[in-house]
Design a protein around this motif. Structure first.
Motif, mmCIF file in Angstrom:
data_model
loop_
_atom_site.group_PDB
_atom_site.id
_atom_site.type_symbol
_atom_site.label_atom_id
_atom_site.label_comp_id
_atom_site.label_asym_id
_atom_site.label_seq_id
_atom_site.Cartn_x
_atom_site.Cartn_y
_atom_site.Cartn_z
ATOM 1 N N CYS A 12 0.518 -1.313 -0.190
ATOM 2 C CA CYS A 12 0.029 0.061 -0.196
ATOM 3 C C CYS A 12 0.722 1.297 -0.108
ATOM 4 N N ASN A 13 0.057 2.408 -0.243
ATOM 5 C CA ASN A 13 0.740 3.649 0.066
ATOM 6 C C ASN A 13 1.165 3.696 1.378
ATOM 7 N N THR A 14 2.611 4.160 1.635
ATOM 8 C CA THR A 14 2.985 4.409 2.864
ATOM 9 C C THR A 14 2.211 5.323 3.931
ATOM 10 N N THR A 15 1.484 6.359 3.324
ATOM 11 C CA THR A 15 0.984 7.145 4.206
ATOM 12 C C THR A 15 -0.164 6.560 5.143
ATOM 13 N N PHE A 16 -0.599 5.477 4.728
ATOM 14 C CA PHE A 16 -1.706 4.954 5.675
ATOM 15 C C PHE A 16 -1.397 3.371 6.168
ATOM 16 N N TYR A 17 -0.031 2.959 5.600
ATOM 17 C CA TYR A 17 0.278 1.668 6.003
ATOM 18 C C TYR A 17 0.121 1.192 7.401
ATOM 19 N N GLU A 18 0.819 2.348 8.506
ATOM 20 C CA GLU A 18 0.822 2.015 9.851
ATOM 21 C C GLU A 18 -0.852 1.740 10.349
ATOM 22 N N GLU A 19 -1.687 2.608 9.581
ATOM 23 C CA GLU A 19 -3.058 2.740 9.977
ATOM 24 C C GLU A 19 -3.719 1.293 9.520
ATOM 25 N N LEU A 20 -3.336 1.076 8.444
ATOM 26 C CA LEU A 20 -4.139 -0.431 7.882
ATOM 27 C C LEU A 20 -3.472 -1.655 8.811
ATOM 28 N N GLN A 21 -2.248 -1.456 9.060
ATOM 29 C CA GLN A 21 -1.564 -2.541 9.692
ATOM 30 C C GLN A 21 -2.220 -2.722 11.219
ATOM 31 N N HIS A 22 -2.408 -1.626 11.791
ATOM 32 C CA HIS A 22 -2.926 -1.444 13.097
ATOM 33 C C HIS A 22 -4.282 -1.837 13.176
ATOM 34 N N TYR A 23 -5.053 -1.702 12.197
ATOM 35 C CA TYR A 23 -6.440 -1.925 12.199
ATOM 36 C C TYR A 23 -6.456 -3.577 11.910
ATOM 37 N N ILE A 24 -5.944 -4.222 11.096
ATOM 38 C CA ILE A 24 -6.051 -5.561 10.813
ATOM 39 C C ILE A 24 -5.394 -6.268 12.364
#
Length: 245
Positions: free
Chosen positions: A224-236
């Motif tokens: 993914c686009n790095t700008t929301f990678y942490e948010e996506l990873q944290h959600y999952i």
């Protein structure tokens, strides 16, 4: 492609291979070995007789990624070719013949679509993201409950797509047409080139639990686009931790 072609089942009626898959893989392997006889090849149709693990330089190829789309629709399929040296991705190419779109990337030199540079410069939040996945139809995902997590994720993001060709979907992430791609289980030839494209465009590619992606074996994938990678990873991860199963 208008001529008739033979369609066979691999493991089930949904796991197809055509004569074209085999012909393309043989053509690609023959061309590679004429130029680079000392290189190894990891391909979906397993027409290379050597042991891929014995070679420093390994070509990872999928002659037709999205064979079911090729058989039924004649769109949303691609040829995927990548070169790895001692585990490092050097070159990735995904070609969509139905649209005549060539995505390519070279380590340290960027990613391109038909010669135009691809750069993931847009800032994206999770709720603004357009994602793509194959998790919904994965039996292992159902057993682990991850399909439910992704279904909840679909309600949180802007939209979810299922195109049926991982190589093309990851190329679309590199091009910014999709913001992210998630899969519980992909073969190395499915993500080999797409990984290099996304990374060279400025995106991030890991396993679903945030670990480095292997280059020569099956793995989960999150690109993914790095700008929301942490948010996506944290959600999952938080949804997995909250799942009582």
């Amino acid at each position: 492609m208008k001529q008739p072609f033979t369609v066979e089942y691999k493991t089930s009626a949904s796991d197809l291979v055509t004569a074209v898959d085999k012909e393309v893989e043989k053509h690609v392997i023959d061309a590679i070995l004429r130029q680079y006889p000392e290189h190894g090849i990891l391909g979906e149709e397993r027409t290379f007789t050597g042991d891929p693990g014995e070679y420093d330089t390994l070509w990872v190829i999928d002659p037709i990624d999205g064979t079911t789309n090729f058989v039924h629709q004649q769109i949303n399929f691609a040829v995927s070719i990548a070169v790895y040296h001692k585990g490092e991705g050097l070159i990735g190419v995904v070609y969509d013949p139905s649209r005549d779109e060539m995505f390519h990337a070279v380590k340290g030199q960027g990613a391109y679509l038909n010669g135009q540079r691809l750069r993931l410069e847009k800032t994206v939040s999770l709720e603004e993201a357009l994602l793509c996945t194959s998790v919904f139809w994965n039996k292992q995902a159902e057993q682990m409950g991850i399909d439910l997590i992704v279904k909840k994720l679909a309600g949180k993001v802007r939209g979810m797509r299922l195109l049926g060709s991982a190589a093309l979907e990851m190329a679309y992430v590199a091009a910014g047409r999709l913001d992210g791609y998630v899969s519980l289980s992909l073969n190395a030839w499915d993500f080999g080139a797409g990984r290099i494209l996304v990374e060279e465009a400025g995106g991030k590619v890991t396993t679903m639990d945030g670990k480095p992606l292997p280059f020569d074996r099956k793995s989960s994938v999150m690109a993914c686009n790095t700008t929301f990678y942490e948010e996506l990873q944290h959600y999952i991860q938080s949804e997995q931790d909250a799942d009582p199963s």
